[in-house]
Scaffold this motif. Structure first.
Motif, short mmCIF file in Angstrom:
data_model
loop_
_atom_site.label_atom_id
_atom_site.label_comp_id
_atom_site.label_asym_id
_atom_site.label_seq_id
_atom_site.Cartn_x
_atom_site.Cartn_y
_atom_site.Cartn_z
N UNK A 23 0.77 -1.23 0.00
CA UNK A 23 0.00 0.00 0.00
C UNK A 23 0.80 1.28 0.00
N UNK A 24 1.99 1.28 -0.55
CA UNK A 24 2.88 2.44 -0.54
C UNK A 24 3.11 2.98 0.87
N UNK A 25 3.01 2.09 1.84
CA UNK A 25 3.22 2.50 3.23
C UNK A 25 4.31 1.68 3.91
N UNK A 26 4.32 0.38 3.64
CA UNK A 26 5.22 -0.51 4.37
C UNK A 26 6.11 -1.28 3.41
N UNK A 27 7.34 -1.56 3.85
CA UNK A 27 8.34 -2.21 3.02
C UNK A 27 8.98 -3.36 3.76
N UNK A 28 9.12 -4.49 3.07
CA UNK A 28 9.85 -5.64 3.61
C UNK A 28 10.96 -5.97 2.62
N UNK A 29 12.12 -6.35 3.13
CA UNK A 29 13.22 -6.85 2.31
C UNK A 29 13.39 -8.32 2.69
N UNK A 30 13.38 -9.18 1.67
CA UNK A 30 13.48 -10.62 1.90
C UNK A 30 14.67 -11.20 1.14
N UNK A 31 15.24 -12.23 1.71
CA UNK A 31 16.27 -12.98 1.02
C UNK A 31 15.95 -14.45 1.20
N UNK A 32 15.80 -15.15 0.08
CA UNK A 32 15.41 -16.55 0.08
C UNK A 32 14.13 -16.78 0.91
N UNK A 33 13.20 -15.84 0.83
CA UNK A 33 11.91 -15.96 1.50
C UNK A 33 11.88 -15.53 2.95
N UNK A 34 13.03 -15.25 3.55
CA UNK A 34 13.08 -14.82 4.94
C UNK A 34 13.18 -13.30 5.03
N UNK A 35 12.42 -12.72 5.95
CA UNK A 35 12.42 -11.27 6.11
C UNK A 35 13.74 -10.82 6.75
N UNK A 36 14.44 -9.93 6.03
CA UNK A 36 15.68 -9.37 6.56
C UNK A 36 15.43 -8.07 7.31
N UNK A 37 14.54 -7.26 6.76
CA UNK A 37 14.20 -6.00 7.42
C UNK A 37 12.79 -5.59 7.05
N UNK A 38 12.27 -4.70 7.85
CA UNK A 38 10.89 -4.24 7.69
C UNK A 38 10.83 -2.82 8.20
N UNK A 39 10.19 -1.94 7.42
CA UNK A 39 10.07 -0.55 7.84
C UNK A 39 8.98 0.14 7.03
N UNK A 40 8.62 1.35 7.45
CA UNK A 40 7.68 2.16 6.69
C UNK A 40 8.43 2.86 5.57
N UNK A 41 7.76 3.05 4.45
CA UNK A 41 8.36 3.82 3.36
C UNK A 41 8.47 5.28 3.78
N UNK A 42 9.51 5.94 3.35
CA UNK A 42 9.63 7.37 3.62
C UNK A 42 8.67 8.10 2.68
N UNK A 43 8.26 9.32 3.03
CA UNK A 43 7.39 10.08 2.13
C UNK A 43 8.01 10.27 0.74
#
Length: 140
Positions: A23-43
């Motif tokens: 939803x242009x609000x939240x971001x996840x970074x994954x590697x091989x299906x596992x979440x590496x990081x999670x944060x809100x998108x900046x404006x």
């Protein structure tokens, strides 16, 4: 807004890296299906992605291009929306960012690839350094 996933895979060192944007609000970074990081998108990130994403969702889905079996140096890029049955874009690529899905998709793929690269670099920065010729010789 919908949830979309951008994934690049292929070369051994790429390790199926993915970026999921909700939803242009939240971001996840994954590697091989596992979440590496999670944060809100900046404006600023949301502003740069919004018009590209809006234009891509208005475009008819292109014919899915199956990546060629390119050997160990081949790359594949996939862009998928959570509520669609099959990926919107699947491309074989010689280099990143991938090109060949049309101007609207290419721009979105480029932006998502740059964002994924920045996120991975923040997590594990790679430092370039000079190797001098005398350092290549073995000690006697």
């Amino acid at each position: 807004m919908r949830t979309m996933t951008y994934e690049r895979s292929g070369r051994t060192n790429t390790a199926a890296q993915a970026l999921r944007v909700e939803g242009l609000k939240h971001l996840w970074v994954l590697e091989q299906g596992e979440v590496l990081s999670e944060r809100d998108l900046t404006p600023q990130e949301a502003r740069s992605l919004a018009p590209l994403l809006e234009e891509a969702t208005r475009q008819p889905a292109p014919a899915v291009l199956v990546p060629q079996a390119g050997g160990p140096d081949g790359l594949a890029v996939t862009l998928a929306f959570e509520d669609e049955e099959s990926p919107r874009v699947r491309l074989a690529a010689e280099q990143l960012p991938a090109r060949g899905a049309g101007p609207h998709y290419d721009a979105l793929l480029g932006e998502l690839d740059a964002l994924l690269t920045r996120e991975l670099h923040v997590r594990a920065p790679r430092h370039a350094h000079v190797v001098l010729p005398h350092q290549l010789r073995q000690e006697e």
